[in-house]
Design a protein around this motif. Sequence first.
Motif, PDB file in Angstrom:
ATOM      1  N   LEU A 239      -6.626 -27.100  23.903  1.00 30.25           N
ATOM      2  CA  LEU A 239      -6.770 -27.605  24.790  1.00 30.25           C
ATOM      3  C   LEU A 239      -6.604 -26.077  25.726  1.00 30.25           C
ATOM      4  CD1 LEU A 239      -6.929 -31.076  25.305  1.00 30.25           C
ATOM      5  CD2 LEU A 239      -9.585 -29.290  25.531  1.00 30.25           C
ATOM      6  N   LEU A 240      -6.683 -26.127  26.721  1.00 29.10           N
ATOM      7  CA  LEU A 240      -6.111 -24.713  27.451  1.00 29.10           C
ATOM      8  C   LEU A 240      -5.263 -25.413  28.338  1.00 29.10           C
ATOM      9  CD1 LEU A 240      -8.440 -22.627  28.572  1.00 29.10           C
ATOM     10  CD2 LEU A 240      -7.079 -21.768  26.577  1.00 29.10           C
ATOM     11  N   ALA A 241      -3.706 -24.708  28.834  1.00 26.62           N
ATOM     12  CA  ALA A 241      -2.469 -25.463  29.290  1.00 26.62           C
ATOM     13  C   ALA A 241      -3.563 -25.238  30.836  1.00 26.62           C
ATOM     14  CB  ALA A 241      -1.477 -24.606  29.588  1.00 26.62           C
ATOM     15  N   ASP A 242      -3.449 -26.277  31.715  1.00 23.82           N
ATOM     16  CA  ASP A 242      -3.824 -26.906  32.494  1.00 23.82           C
ATOM     17  C   ASP A 242      -3.977 -25.315  34.082  1.00 23.82           C
ATOM     18  OD1 ASP A 242      -5.425 -27.916  34.997  1.00 23.82           O
ATOM     19  OD2 ASP A 242      -2.793 -28.862  35.337  1.00 23.82           O
ATOM     20  N   SER A 243      -4.734 -25.273  34.158  1.00 20.18           N
ATOM     21  CA  SER A 243      -5.152 -23.801  34.980  1.00 20.18           C
ATOM     22  C   SER A 243      -5.116 -24.230  36.521  1.00 20.18           C
ATOM     23  CB  SER A 243      -6.455 -23.143  34.775  1.00 20.18           C
ATOM     24  OG  SER A 243      -7.659 -24.414  35.099  1.00 20.18           O
ATOM     25  N   LYS A 244      -5.018 -25.752  36.007  1.00 23.18           N
ATOM     26  CA  LYS A 244      -4.730 -26.075  38.235  1.00 23.18           C
ATOM     27  C   LYS A 244      -3.455 -26.170  38.577  1.00 23.18           C
ATOM     28  CE  LYS A 244      -8.680 -28.435  37.784  1.00 23.18           C
ATOM     29  NZ  LYS A 244      -9.497 -29.623  37.831  1.00 23.18           N
ATOM     30  N   SER A 245      -3.002 -24.946  38.100  1.00 22.77           N
ATOM     31  CA  SER A 245      -1.169 -25.197  38.463  1.00 22.77           C
ATOM     32  C   SER A 245      -0.765 -24.683  40.173  1.00 22.77           C
ATOM     33  CB  SER A 245      -0.361 -23.883  37.367  1.00 22.77           C
ATOM     34  OG  SER A 245      -1.105 -22.360  38.117  1.00 22.77           O
ATOM     35  N   PRO A 246       0.422 -25.058  40.639  1.00 26.00           N
ATOM     36  CA  PRO A 246       0.459 -24.816  42.159  1.00 26.00           C
ATOM     37  C   PRO A 246       0.127 -23.213  42.487  1.00 26.00           C
ATOM     38  CG  PRO A 246       2.812 -25.781  40.903  1.00 26.00           C
ATOM     39  CD  PRO A 246       1.758 -25.348  40.011  1.00 26.00           C
ATOM     40  N   SER A 247      -0.722 -23.104  43.398  1.00 28.96           N
ATOM     41  CA  SER A 247      -0.554 -21.733  43.384  1.00 28.96           C
ATOM     42  C   SER A 247      -0.084 -20.976  44.938  1.00 28.96           C
ATOM     43  CB  SER A 247      -2.055 -21.501  44.322  1.00 28.96           C
ATOM     44  OG  SER A 247      -2.284 -22.693  45.839  1.00 28.96           O
TER      45      SER A 247
ATOM     46  N   PHE B  50     -21.150 -25.628  28.429  1.00 35.78           N
ATOM     47  CA  PHE B  50     -20.261 -24.518  29.503  1.00 35.78           C
ATOM     48  C   PHE B  50     -19.061 -24.560  29.383  1.00 35.78           C
ATOM     49  CE2 PHE B  50     -21.697 -28.968  30.641  1.00 35.78           C
ATOM     50  CZ  PHE B  50     -20.408 -29.482  31.109  1.00 35.78           C
ATOM     51  N   SER B  51     -18.503 -23.443  30.384  1.00 34.40           N
ATOM     52  CA  SER B  51     -17.186 -23.122  30.578  1.00 34.40           C
ATOM     53  C   SER B  51     -16.344 -24.185  31.608  1.00 34.40           C
ATOM     54  CB  SER B  51     -16.887 -22.191  31.314  1.00 34.40           C
ATOM     55  OG  SER B  51     -17.038 -20.968  30.592  1.00 34.40           O
ATOM     56  N   PRO B  52     -15.479 -24.999  31.299  1.00 35.71           N
ATOM     57  CA  PRO B  52     -14.538 -24.150  29.368  1.00 35.71           C
ATOM     58  C   PRO B  52     -14.681 -24.859  28.513  1.00 35.71           C
ATOM     59  CG  PRO B  52     -13.457 -25.535  31.113  1.00 35.71           C
ATOM     60  CD  PRO B  52     -14.390 -26.115  31.998  1.00 35.71           C
ATOM     61  N   ARG B  53     -15.369 -24.399  27.626  1.00 31.52           N
ATOM     62  CA  ARG B  53     -15.733 -24.427  26.443  1.00 31.52           C
ATOM     63  C   ARG B  53     -14.953 -25.236  25.759  1.00 31.52           C
ATOM     64  NH1 ARG B  53     -19.248 -20.512  27.492  1.00 31.52           N
ATOM     65  NH2 ARG B  53     -20.969 -21.272  27.683  1.00 31.52           N
ATOM     66  N   ALA B  54     -13.534 -25.725  25.708  1.00 33.65           N
ATOM     67  CA  ALA B  54     -12.966 -26.464  24.465  1.00 33.65           C
ATOM     68  C   ALA B  54     -13.321 -27.600  25.334  1.00 33.65           C
ATOM     69  CB  ALA B  54     -11.218 -25.625  24.689  1.00 33.65           C
ATOM     70  N   GLU B  55     -12.788 -27.868  26.789  1.00 31.09           N
ATOM     71  CA  GLU B  55     -12.920 -28.962  27.284  1.00 31.09           C
ATOM     72  C   GLU B  55     -14.798 -29.951  26.945  1.00 31.09           C
ATOM     73  OE1 GLU B  55     -11.214 -29.357  31.028  1.00 31.09           O
ATOM     74  OE2 GLU B  55     -10.195 -28.276  29.913  1.00 31.09           O
ATOM     75  N   TYR B  56     -15.371 -29.090  26.579  1.00 25.02           N
ATOM     76  CA  TYR B  56     -16.808 -29.492  26.207  1.00 25.02           C
ATOM     77  C   TYR B  56     -16.755 -30.812  25.264  1.00 25.02           C
ATOM     78  CZ  TYR B  56     -21.936 -29.658  25.760  1.00 25.02           C
ATOM     79  OH  TYR B  56     -23.003 -29.991  26.455  1.00 25.02           O
TER      80      TYR B  56
END
Length: 194
Positions: A169-177, A111-117
């Motif tokens: 691994l993708l860059a942390d997508s939890k950047s401040p909104s 499952f997504s995110p696949r790079a972190e599976y």
Amino acid sequence: MTPLGHQKLNSNKEEFIESIDGLFLKLELAYHYQFYKVFGTDDRLNEGKKLWAMSLKSFSAETILKAIESVIGSQSYLPTLTDLVKACSEINSHDGFPSVEEAYIEARKSFSPRAEYPWSHPIVYFAGKKIGWNFLDERDSKELFFSFKKIFNKFKVKALNGTEFKIELLADSKSPSTPMNRKLFETLRKKHNV
């Protein structure tokens, strides 16, 4: 005109058929008397080949031939189909890779995110990525499995020859909104009567 991929599928099928024929030739030469006692007629030989081929279809031609050589070198009596399936499974488990079937199931269950599976091996990820995650999520067919198997085995050969597979691994997508624009929100609410 043949659909894309059928040429390769046919060559894999021919290679598999040749491995089954080679398997039976080796059994005949190594266990002559016992072989003829079991597979003595053309009908019995053909039915035996069909049964063994159906039971061994999940293994590569190379694995089957390695397994029969291993079994012939270690057994005095004609091996059973179960003996050969066990030998094939042992050969596949020694290389540190999951079997094609295990890899296919793992790719379909991911499952997504696949790079972190938590992949059992990076080549499972790359084989799934090459096939396309949408195909793996939405379809399950023999053609899809054989396409996956072909790609997985290519990556496996590359890995055995020293190619290193690393999942980025993708860059942390939890950047401040950014904060919500309240003025725009109120304007839209009034406009749409919400």
